[in-house]
Design an enzyme around this catalytic site. Structure first.
Site, PDB file in Angstrom:
ATOM      1  CG  ASP A  33      -1.973  -1.048   1.177  1.00  0.00           C
ATOM      2  OD1 ASP A  33      -2.778  -0.998   0.228  1.00  0.00           O
ATOM      3  OD2 ASP A  33      -2.013  -1.916   2.066  1.00  0.00           O
ATOM      4  CG  MET A  35      -1.451   4.895   1.570  1.00  0.00           C
ATOM      5  SD  MET A  35      -2.300   4.876   3.166  1.00  0.00           S
ATOM      6  CE  MET A  35      -2.780   3.156   3.261  1.00  0.00           C
ATOM      7  CG  MET A  66      -4.638   4.020  -1.847  1.00  0.00           C
ATOM      8  SD  MET A  66      -4.673   3.214  -0.235  1.00  0.00           S
ATOM      9  CE  MET A  66      -3.317   2.079  -0.434  1.00  0.00           C
ATOM     10  CG  MET A 135     -10.735   0.505  -2.252  1.00  0.00           C
ATOM     11  SD  MET A 135      -9.260  -0.363  -1.676  1.00  0.00           S
ATOM     12  CE  MET A 135      -9.296  -0.101   0.085  1.00  0.00           C
ATOM     13  CG  ASP A 174      -7.234  -3.499   0.146  1.00  0.00           C
ATOM     14  OD1 ASP A 174      -7.061  -3.843   1.325  1.00  0.00           O
ATOM     15  OD2 ASP A 174      -6.508  -2.673  -0.448  1.00  0.00           O
TER      16      ASP A 174
HETATM   17  C1  DX5 Z   1      -6.298   0.361   3.215  1.00  0.00           C
HETATM   18  C2  DX5 Z   1      -5.350  -0.485   2.438  1.00  0.00           C
HETATM   19  C3  DX5 Z   1      -5.431  -1.906   2.785  1.00  0.00           C
HETATM   20  C4  DX5 Z   1      -5.113  -2.219   4.221  1.00  0.00           C
HETATM   21  C5  DX5 Z   1      -6.085  -3.266   4.645  1.00  0.00           C
HETATM   22  O1  DX5 Z   1      -6.412   1.605   2.663  1.00  0.00           O
HETATM   23  O2  DX5 Z   1      -5.565  -0.374   1.049  1.00  0.00           O
HETATM   24  O3  DX5 Z   1      -4.658  -2.729   1.916  1.00  0.00           O
HETATM   25  O4  DX5 Z   1      -3.814  -2.689   4.446  1.00  0.00           O
HETATM   26  O5  DX5 Z   1      -5.964  -3.454   5.995  1.00  0.00           O
HETATM   27  P1  DX5 Z   1      -7.009  -4.327   6.821  1.00  0.00           P
HETATM   28  O6  DX5 Z   1      -6.949  -5.714   6.249  1.00  0.00           O
HETATM   29  O7  DX5 Z   1      -6.501  -4.222   8.211  1.00  0.00           O
HETATM   30  O8  DX5 Z   1      -8.363  -3.697   6.626  1.00  0.00           O
HETATM   31 ZN    ZN Z   2      -4.545  -1.894  -0.262  1.00  0.00          ZN
END
Ligand code: DX5
Ligand code: ZN
Length: 214
Positions: A33, A35, A66, A135, A174
């Protein structure tokens, strides 16, 4: 089914150890991930993490960007070793072109939709993507609650790929995935399951195995 542990929930001071643990435990993909502090209100790793991971593990890297206007970062992402690059439909007005760029660079390409984004809005690009990531939380942080209603989107996408021979994408989910919520996604037709806090919140091997049973 493919399980993709998210290293967002790994121990930053022990990243090598945690990556080895998920690799040894049979992770099918490693979800990364990245960001930018704009598209979401959190900042994680830079592109360099992809290179370091590639030197550490043979497990394919599933890189979730992201990032607002991700175009300038696609080349590094692929050259550093991303096997799949996932970009948000909301992050660029040129999503079709950005998907083409990823393909031209030599990686698989996926589109991500936030909970507030409809399947209809990505219909024109479904024939060119390798993956659609739905998502099941609003992106930015691990450990959030799974949004059950997103199962409808998964089912819609599954139906679309079954009725359109030009669509060959996998469906990934996800956010908030654990041994219970995974059932909603499986029943709706998802293929790839990202899990962060659940996998790293206990014995890693047991947790990954329990997702497969789930
Ligand atoms: C959130 C991320 C996810 C995150 C999921 O914005 O894109 O990939 O790591 O974490 P969990 O499984 O804890 O919801
Ligand atoms: Zn993710």
């Amino acid at each position: 089914m493919k399980i993709a542990p998210s290293i967002l929930s790994a121990d930053l001071m022990n990243m090598g150890r945690d990556v080895k643990a998920i690799s040894d435990a049979g992770a099918d993909l490693i979800h990364v991930d990245i960001m930018d502090g704009h598209f979401v209100s959190n900042i994680t790793f830079g592109m360099g993490i992809i290179k370091s991971l590639k030197e550490t593990t043979d497990v394919p890297l599933d890189v979730h960007l992201m990032i607002d206007h991700p175009e300038p970062y696609l080349k590094d992402a692929v050259e550093f070793g991303a096997d799949m690059v996932l970009i948000h439909a909301e992050a660029t007005p040129h999503i079709h072109g950005a998907i083409q760029t990823i393909h031209n660079l030599g990686a698989k390409a996926g589109v991500v939709i936030n909970p507030g984004t409809s399947v209809e809005s990505i219909l024109p690009i479904l024939p060119i993507v390798d993956q659609v990531l739905v998502m099941t939380v609003n992106p930015g942080f691990g450990g959030q609650k799974f949004i059950k209603e997103m199962a409808n989107k998964i089912a819609h996408l599954d139906q679309l790929r079954q009725t359109n021979s030009n669509c060959n994408f996998e469906i990934e989910v996800d956010g908030g995935v654990d041994d219970k919520t995974i059932k909603y996604c499986l029943d709706a037709g998802a293929d790839v399951f990202v899990a962060g806090s659940y996998v790293f919140g206990g014995d890693i091997k047991q947790r990954i195995d329990s997702l497969r049973i789930g």
